[in-house]
Design a protein around this motif. Structure first.
Motif, PDB file in Angstrom:
ATOM      1  N   ARG A 176       7.909   1.866  -2.128  1.00 30.72           N
ATOM      2  CA  ARG A 176       7.322   2.583  -3.265  1.00 30.72           C
ATOM      3  C   ARG A 176       6.496   1.612  -4.109  1.00 30.72           C
ATOM      4  NH1 ARG A 176      11.916   5.572  -4.778  1.00 30.72           N
ATOM      5  NH2 ARG A 176      12.522   3.934  -6.201  1.00 30.72           N
ATOM      6  N   ALA A 177       7.042   0.416  -4.315  1.00 28.35           N
ATOM      7  CA  ALA A 177       6.305  -0.581  -5.096  1.00 28.35           C
ATOM      8  C   ALA A 177       5.033  -1.006  -4.360  1.00 28.35           C
ATOM      9  CB  ALA A 177       7.187  -1.792  -5.370  1.00 28.35           C
ATOM     10  N   ARG A 179       3.236   0.925  -2.354  1.00 29.71           N
ATOM     11  CA  ARG A 179       2.255   2.002  -2.500  1.00 29.71           C
ATOM     12  C   ARG A 179       1.694   2.037  -3.920  1.00 29.71           C
ATOM     13  NH1 ARG A 179       4.908   7.025  -1.508  1.00 29.71           N
ATOM     14  NH2 ARG A 179       6.886   5.921  -1.569  1.00 29.71           N
ATOM     15  N   ALA A 180       2.564   1.808  -4.903  1.00 31.28           N
ATOM     16  CA  ALA A 180       2.100   1.801  -6.291  1.00 31.28           C
ATOM     17  C   ALA A 180       1.116   0.655  -6.505  1.00 31.28           C
ATOM     18  CB  ALA A 180       3.288   1.678  -7.243  1.00 31.28           C
ATOM     19  N   ALA A 182      -0.707  -0.784  -4.228  1.00 29.65           N
ATOM     20  CA  ALA A 182      -1.946  -0.481  -3.510  1.00 29.65           C
ATOM     21  C   ALA A 182      -2.841   0.402  -4.361  1.00 29.65           C
ATOM     22  CB  ALA A 182      -1.630   0.208  -2.179  1.00 29.65           C
ATOM     23  N   GLU A 183      -2.234   1.295  -5.127  1.00 30.80           N
ATOM     24  CA  GLU A 183      -3.071   2.181  -5.928  1.00 30.80           C
ATOM     25  C   GLU A 183      -3.600   1.497  -7.182  1.00 30.80           C
ATOM     26  OE1 GLU A 183      -1.817   6.188  -6.267  1.00 30.80           O
ATOM     27  OE2 GLU A 183      -3.170   6.605  -7.930  1.00 30.80           O
ATOM     28  N   ASN A 184      -2.771   0.703  -7.846  1.00 32.56           N
ATOM     29  CA  ASN A 184      -3.220   0.100  -9.098  1.00 32.56           C
ATOM     30  C   ASN A 184      -2.357  -1.119  -9.454  1.00 32.56           C
ATOM     31  OD1 ASN A 184      -3.872  -0.497 -11.794  1.00 32.56           O
ATOM     32  ND2 ASN A 184      -4.404   1.641 -12.209  1.00 32.56           N
ATOM     33  N   ARG A 186      -2.620  -3.288 -11.913  1.00 33.76           N
ATOM     34  CA  ARG A 186      -2.294  -3.442 -13.336  1.00 33.76           C
ATOM     35  C   ARG A 186      -1.136  -2.547 -13.734  1.00 33.76           C
ATOM     36  NH1 ARG A 186      -6.523  -4.745 -17.310  1.00 33.76           N
ATOM     37  NH2 ARG A 186      -6.021  -2.841 -18.406  1.00 33.76           N
ATOM     38  N   ALA A 188       1.045  -1.165 -11.808  1.00 35.70           N
ATOM     39  CA  ALA A 188       2.271  -1.587 -11.131  1.00 35.70           C
ATOM     40  C   ALA A 188       2.944  -2.704 -11.922  1.00 35.70           C
ATOM     41  CB  ALA A 188       1.966  -2.028  -9.707  1.00 35.70           C
ATOM     42  N   ILE A 198       4.810  -8.591  -4.167  1.00 35.11           N
ATOM     43  CA  ILE A 198       4.607  -7.417  -3.306  1.00 35.11           C
ATOM     44  C   ILE A 198       3.470  -7.683  -2.307  1.00 35.11           C
ATOM     45  CG2 ILE A 198       3.853  -4.994  -3.310  1.00 35.11           C
ATOM     46  CD1 ILE A 198       6.699  -5.338  -4.281  1.00 35.11           C
TER      47      ILE A 198
ATOM     48  N   LEU B  59      -1.382  -7.817 -20.150  1.00 30.42           N
ATOM     49  CA  LEU B  59      -2.463  -7.612 -19.179  1.00 30.42           C
ATOM     50  C   LEU B  59      -3.637  -8.544 -19.440  1.00 30.42           C
ATOM     51  CD1 LEU B  59      -2.540  -3.707 -18.916  1.00 30.42           C
ATOM     52  CD2 LEU B  59      -1.574  -5.329 -17.289  1.00 30.42           C
ATOM     53  N   PHE B  97       0.179   6.992 -10.908  1.00 32.73           N
ATOM     54  CA  PHE B  97      -0.070   6.722  -9.489  1.00 32.73           C
ATOM     55  C   PHE B  97      -0.371   8.063  -8.837  1.00 32.73           C
ATOM     56  CE2 PHE B  97       2.993   3.351 -10.732  1.00 32.73           C
ATOM     57  CZ  PHE B  97       2.118   2.281 -10.630  1.00 32.73           C
ATOM     58  N   THR B  98      -1.658   8.352  -8.642  1.00 34.84           N
ATOM     59  CA  THR B  98      -2.040   9.710  -8.268  1.00 34.84           C
ATOM     60  C   THR B  98      -1.589  10.080  -6.860  1.00 34.84           C
ATOM     61  OG1 THR B  98      -4.168   8.873  -7.513  1.00 34.84           O
ATOM     62  CG2 THR B  98      -4.071   9.722  -9.761  1.00 34.84           C
ATOM     63  N   ARG B  99      -1.364   9.067  -6.008  1.00 30.90           N
ATOM     64  CA  ARG B  99      -1.004   9.392  -4.625  1.00 30.90           C
ATOM     65  C   ARG B  99       0.509   9.434  -4.427  1.00 30.90           C
ATOM     66  NH1 ARG B  99      -4.443   5.187  -1.506  1.00 30.90           N
ATOM     67  NH2 ARG B  99      -4.765   4.302  -3.560  1.00 30.90           N
ATOM     68  N   LEU B 100       1.252   9.033  -5.445  1.00 25.27           N
ATOM     69  CA  LEU B 100       2.708   9.141  -5.376  1.00 25.27           C
ATOM     70  C   LEU B 100       3.129  10.487  -5.967  1.00 25.27           C
ATOM     71  CD1 LEU B 100       2.382   6.129  -4.794  1.00 25.27           C
ATOM     72  CD2 LEU B 100       4.292   5.672  -6.327  1.00 25.27           C
ATOM     73  N   GLU B 104       8.373  10.028  -7.642  1.00 32.33           N
ATOM     74  CA  GLU B 104       8.160   8.621  -7.308  1.00 32.33           C
ATOM     75  C   GLU B 104       7.552   7.866  -8.492  1.00 32.33           C
ATOM     76  OE1 GLU B 104       7.503   8.524  -2.481  1.00 32.33           O
ATOM     77  OE2 GLU B 104       5.819   9.102  -3.734  1.00 32.33           O
ATOM     78  N   MET B 108       9.226   4.711 -10.296  1.00 31.08           N
ATOM     79  CA  MET B 108       8.538   3.440 -10.549  1.00 31.08           C
ATOM     80  C   MET B 108       8.815   2.965 -11.972  1.00 31.08           C
ATOM     81  SD  MET B 108       7.189   2.187  -7.925  1.00 31.08           S
ATOM     82  CE  MET B 108       6.513   0.778  -8.822  1.00 31.08           C
ATOM     83  N   TYR B 111      11.814   0.955 -12.041  1.00 29.96           N
ATOM     84  CA  TYR B 111      11.797  -0.084 -10.996  1.00 29.96           C
ATOM     85  C   TYR B 111      12.714  -1.267 -11.315  1.00 29.96           C
ATOM     86  CZ  TYR B 111       9.806  -3.528  -7.779  1.00 29.96           C
ATOM     87  OH  TYR B 111       9.625  -4.470  -6.795  1.00 29.96           O
TER      88      TYR B 111
END
Lengths: 310, 243
Positions: A176-177, A179-180, A182-184, A186, A188, A198, B59, B97-100, B104, B108, B111
């Motif tokens: 899950r981490a 995939r998260a 991979a998407e973003n 920052r 994550a 990761i 950040l 997370f648009t694809r999760l 999920e 996260m 986590y």
């Protein structure tokens, strides 16, 4: 008809090896937007490390059975390749994370040359015979189709590893981490995810798959040498693009499809070219596919999102 | 300016500077948030509000100054370690997370929480607070409406059990009715004892809800005071409330 079935079986075998390697490309691309062109060399290092291990085993434990030998060889080659994957990311790619996309690409090609050269220094330029620990003599033909124990092993092991990877990515906290991330990256990190760890894990997993693929590849063809990673690496990259790079299912599908096309192409190339070309030209099919996919469907078979990365 | 600085600060920002290359987006600001407070930071577009929150969350690196969280300096920690200390940011644009799936996404948020029972209890609490989210657990989060995504982002942040919740423009792009609901959720969260620092362009709404507020202009804090005082301040009224 016999030729058709035979070539389909051969295509599935070679395709499952491509699929295993393609997963490494696609995972790294998914999380970093990087094409790790050195990934094929990991396969080569895996095969040669296994070969080296087998050589040592022969001297210190000559009575070991072939399966035990193979298990130990994998037990050495997989961690060696995982370490290699980790170091590649840590030493070469991490500092280029925010660089223009050409820089990591060129670096990846550089890493590829470096690994080939190191392997050439360690193992020489010659072709080495890879011990045929799993029999490569065909079993009794079933409806005219010959299949060898090593081929069966390759398909079964690949299928198991791919199933394991899918479970890992889709059903675990680490997956899950991944995939998260991979998407973003920052966001994550805002979830408490150590993004560097990761990304490192992604390289390590991909390299582990490549190591297994390398040992199976060498077992199937009975040879290993310093440049053996180049062609399967390039074909697996083609498979990843064909399936839709960044997409795990796509890498598996792309690998199988590429294996089948190549194998069927090799079986019929003489007819197709009116006797002008023979089956030693089978490699052209992978690159014809790569060209066609890039022209007509750059997102690949299963890729739906158009990515502007890498 | 009645700042009545809190006795036990959760967050203390001192002389913080943040730069993007040669451009200094935040030019030495001081800001304090006390335990259990709901504090807002308002200002025009480009004043440096988002930069400020991103820097507090880790950040962005500081060009100068310091950030103390519960008395400890945290400005050299990476974002994922600050989250573990208890600083959670709901970023601008929500960062779903648009694809999760929705579930999920929530997981996260948890986590870093090792205790499974605590995570399940946290999920139950979020479901109670955001019933619409509960109906959509198996849906891919990218298919949610903007308001639902914002709710999800807040719920997800709560699952990390933050001691300080940073919210960046939770009303952005949402219809007034939805904004009202979001602010109800924020108030519920604050009333449960979570310290909140809220960045808003909707100054009126923010000042009504917040106990104290800061006004930011061109990278500096130019005004500070209680929500009511700022609402009554003629300069604020002229600049941010359109009067």
């Amino acid at each position: 008809m016999d030729i058709l079935l035979q070539q389909i079986v051969n295509g599935l075998v070679v395709g499952s090896v491509y699929a295993l390697i393609a997963l490494g490309y696609t995972m790294v691309y998914g999380i970093l937007g990087l094409i790790n062109f050195a990934h094929g060399e990991v396969l080569m290092i895996g095969a040669l490390t296994a070969l080296q291990t087998l050589g040592v085993l022969e001297r210190i434990a000559p009575d070991l059975g072939p399966l035990a030998q193979l298990a130990i060889a994998l037990g050495v080659a997989v961690p060696v390749c995982m370490t290699l994957g980790f170091l590649m990311e840590r030493l070469a790619y991490r500092r280029l994370r925010n660089a223009p996309r050409l820089a990591p690409l060129i670096t990846a090609i550089g890493v590829s040359f470096l690994l080939q050269t190191v392997a050439m220094i360690l193992w020489g330029r010659n072709y080495h015979t890879f011990p045929q620990l799993i029999p490569t003599t065909p079993l009794e033909p079933v409806s005219g189709v010959f299949i060898t124990p090593v081929q069966i092993t390759i398909v079964v092991v690949s299928a198991l590893m791919m199933a394991g990877l899918l479970v890992l990515v889709n059903r675990t906290r680490l997956g899950r981490a991944m995939r998260a991330t991979a998407e973003n990256h920052r966001v994550a990190s805002l979830m408490g995810v150590d993004v560097n760890a990761i990304i490192g894990a992604t390289f390590v997993i991909g390299a582990g798959l490549a190591a297994v693929a390398g040992v199976m590849f060498a077992s199937n063809y009975g040879i290993a040498h310093y440049a053996m990673g180049f062609l399967p690496g390039l074909k697996a990259f083609t498979a990843a693009v064909l399936g839709g790079i960044g997409n795990l299912g796509g890498a598996m599908l792309g690998g199988i499809v590429l294996g089948l096309v190549e194998s069927l192409g090799a079986g019929y190339i003489e007819h197709l070219s009116f006797g002008f070309l023979n089956s030693s030209y089978q490699d052209i099919f992978a690159f014809i596919i790569l060209g066609l996919v890039l022209i007509f469907r750059p997102t690949g078979l299963l890729g739906e999102r158009v990515s502007d990365r890498a | 300016m009645a700042t009545d600085a809190p006795a036990s600060p959760v967050l203390e920002v001192r002389g913080m500077e943040v730069a993007y290359g040669a451009i200094q987006a935040v030019q030495g600001i001081d800001l304090t948030v006390g335990a259990g407070e709901l504090v807002c930071l308002i200002g025009a577009n480009g004043a440096g509000k988002t930069t400020t929150l991103n820097a507090i969350a880790g950040l962005l690196p500081l060009a100068g100054g310091e950030i103390r969280f519960l008395g400890e300096p945290v400005h050299s920690l990476p974002a994922h370690k600050r989250l573990r200390r208890g600083i959670a940011l709901v970023p601008e644009g929500r960062g779903i997370f648009t694809r999760l799936t929705v579930e999920e996404n929530l997981r996260m948020g948890a986590y870093t929480r090792p205790d499974k029972q605590e995570v399940e209890a946290g999920l139950a609490r979020v479901y109670a607070m955001l019933p619409r989210i509960r109906e959509r657990l198996t849906q891919v989060a990218g298919t949610l409406s903007g308001g639902e995504q914002q709710m999800l982002a807040i719920g997800r942040a709560l699952l990390s059990h933050p001691k300080l919740l940073l919210l960046d423009e939770p009303s952005m792009g949402l219809a007034p009715l939805v904004v009202e609901k979001i602010f109800e959720v924020i108030q519920t969260v604050a009333s449960e004892g979570v310290t909140v620092l809220l960045v808003e362009q909707n100054a009126h709404l923010a000042l009504e809800f917040a106990r104290r507020g800061y006004v930011m202009e061109s990278g500096r804090i130019t005004l500070a005071g209680s929500g009511a005082d700022l609402l009554a301040d003629p300069k604020v009224r002229a600049a941010y409330l359109g009067e």
